[in-house]
Write a protein that holds these residues in place. Structure first.
Motif, PDB file in Angstrom:
ATOM      1  N   SER A  11      -8.779 -27.564  38.796  1.00 45.61           N
ATOM      2  CA  SER A  11      -9.297 -28.866  38.405  1.00 45.61           C
ATOM      3  C   SER A  11      -9.926 -28.860  37.013  1.00 45.61           C
ATOM      4  O   SER A  11     -10.826 -28.033  36.925  1.00 45.61           O
ATOM      5  CB  SER A  11     -10.330 -29.197  39.537  1.00 45.61           C
ATOM      6  N   ASN A  13     -12.111 -30.960  36.110  1.00 41.82           N
ATOM      7  CA  ASN A  13     -13.601 -31.461  36.151  1.00 41.82           C
ATOM      8  C   ASN A  13     -14.424 -30.018  36.601  1.00 41.82           C
ATOM      9  O   ASN A  13     -15.525 -29.934  36.185  1.00 41.82           O
ATOM     10  CB  ASN A  13     -13.845 -32.377  37.510  1.00 41.82           C
ATOM     11  N   GLU A  67     -20.809 -34.272  40.899  1.00 43.80           N
ATOM     12  CA  GLU A  67     -20.489 -35.104  39.563  1.00 43.80           C
ATOM     13  C   GLU A  67     -20.237 -34.108  38.519  1.00 43.80           C
ATOM     14  O   GLU A  67     -21.268 -33.675  37.898  1.00 43.80           O
ATOM     15  CB  GLU A  67     -21.253 -36.398  39.231  1.00 43.80           C
ATOM     16  N   SER A  68     -19.057 -33.869  37.868  1.00 45.07           N
ATOM     17  CA  SER A  68     -18.932 -32.820  37.258  1.00 45.07           C
ATOM     18  C   SER A  68     -19.776 -33.158  35.710  1.00 45.07           C
ATOM     19  O   SER A  68     -20.265 -31.939  35.229  1.00 45.07           O
ATOM     20  CB  SER A  68     -17.280 -32.736  36.540  1.00 45.07           C
ATOM     21  N   ASN A  69     -19.711 -34.126  35.213  1.00 48.15           N
ATOM     22  CA  ASN A  69     -20.319 -34.304  33.883  1.00 48.15           C
ATOM     23  C   ASN A  69     -21.825 -34.129  34.117  1.00 48.15           C
ATOM     24  O   ASN A  69     -22.651 -33.512  33.115  1.00 48.15           O
ATOM     25  CB  ASN A  69     -19.863 -35.732  33.198  1.00 48.15           C
ATOM     26  N   GLN A 100     -15.181 -40.329  32.034  1.00 45.54           N
ATOM     27  CA  GLN A 100     -14.838 -40.523  33.338  1.00 45.54           C
ATOM     28  C   GLN A 100     -14.282 -41.890  33.659  1.00 45.54           C
ATOM     29  O   GLN A 100     -13.808 -42.139  34.765  1.00 45.54           O
ATOM     30  CB  GLN A 100     -16.165 -40.087  34.190  1.00 45.54           C
ATOM     31  N   GLU A 104     -10.223 -39.576  32.359  1.00 38.87           N
ATOM     32  CA  GLU A 104     -10.140 -38.459  33.538  1.00 38.87           C
ATOM     33  C   GLU A 104      -9.141 -39.398  34.686  1.00 38.87           C
ATOM     34  O   GLU A 104      -8.311 -38.822  35.333  1.00 38.87           O
ATOM     35  CB  GLU A 104     -11.443 -38.254  34.086  1.00 38.87           C
ATOM     36  N   TYR A 169      -9.267 -31.662  30.402  1.00 36.16           N
ATOM     37  CA  TYR A 169      -8.131 -32.589  30.657  1.00 36.16           C
ATOM     38  C   TYR A 169      -7.190 -32.720  29.787  1.00 36.16           C
ATOM     39  O   TYR A 169      -5.961 -32.911  29.847  1.00 36.16           O
ATOM     40  CB  TYR A 169      -8.685 -33.609  31.681  1.00 36.16           C
TER      41      TYR A 169
END
Length: 204
Positions: A11, A13, A67-69, A100, A104, A169
């Protein structure tokens, strides 16, 4: 205090958190979940890691940050990856939010559907949504290319968290069928980000 990344390694993320950690020299303990087998939807995961049933989740001691960010920002906070200038810091957040909302959901989703799920296994709804997501992904790449025609990096004249988050990504966009040939500024930017001494590949 240990830092644990609950992740699925392929992933983007999850990769953006690992890449951020590499830039700041933060060791991470990694725990892998197979999202294709529903391992983030078990009762234990939902009750102990993330009630939203998604990864990545950054665990800091007994605290869990999904949440990735948000997790990448936590790792980068206090480092040179986060600008001190008030406008530049807000501009960085602008790119994190945009990633996001515009990038993404399209570039990453098309890659996931085509390379991990497989087009033959898509639902009728996913097949119907695919052309729109491809068009939106190409629009996101075109916007980045236009911006990067004026600047070597997204926010400042050096790598910030915005570049790490968007790199994740974008550099695998072609796995989803997106061609990067029409976007020379994006390709040059990808090379600049990857040339940084702290860089690690998604396979690391």
């Amino acid at each position: 205090m240990p830092f644990v990344l609950h992740e699925y390694a392929l992933s983007g993320n999850c990769y953006k958190i690992r890449l951020t950690a590499a830039h700041v020299g933060l060791p991470l303990e990694r725990r892998e979940y197979d999202i294709l087998k529903g391992e983030t939807r078990t009762a234990q995961f939902l009750s102990e890691v993330n009630a939203n049933g998604r990864i990545p989740v950054l665990q800091i001691g007994e605290d869990f940050l999904p949440e990735s960010n948000a997790a990448a920002f936590y790792v980068a906070d206090g480092s040179d990856l986060i600008p001190t200038d008030r406008f530049a810091r807000a501009d960085l957040l602008r790119w994190l939010f945009w990633e996001q909302y515009n990038h993404e959901p399209n570039v990453a989703t098309v890659r996931f559907w085509r390379t991990l799920v497989g087009e033959a296994n898509l639902t009728d709804l996913q097949r119907a949504l695919l052309p729109g997501k491809i068009a939106a992904g190409e629009a996101a790449l075109a916007l980045m290319d236009e911006h990067l025609g004026r600047s070597d990096f997204l926010v400042l004249d050096r790598i910030t968290l915005a570049d790490i988050v968007l790199y994740a990504y974008t550099h695998v966009a072609e796995e989803g069928g997106f061609s990067l040939r029409p976007y020379p500024n994006v390709r040059a930017w990808l090379a600049r980000v990857a040339a940084d001494p702290a860089h690690i590949p998604i396979t690391a």
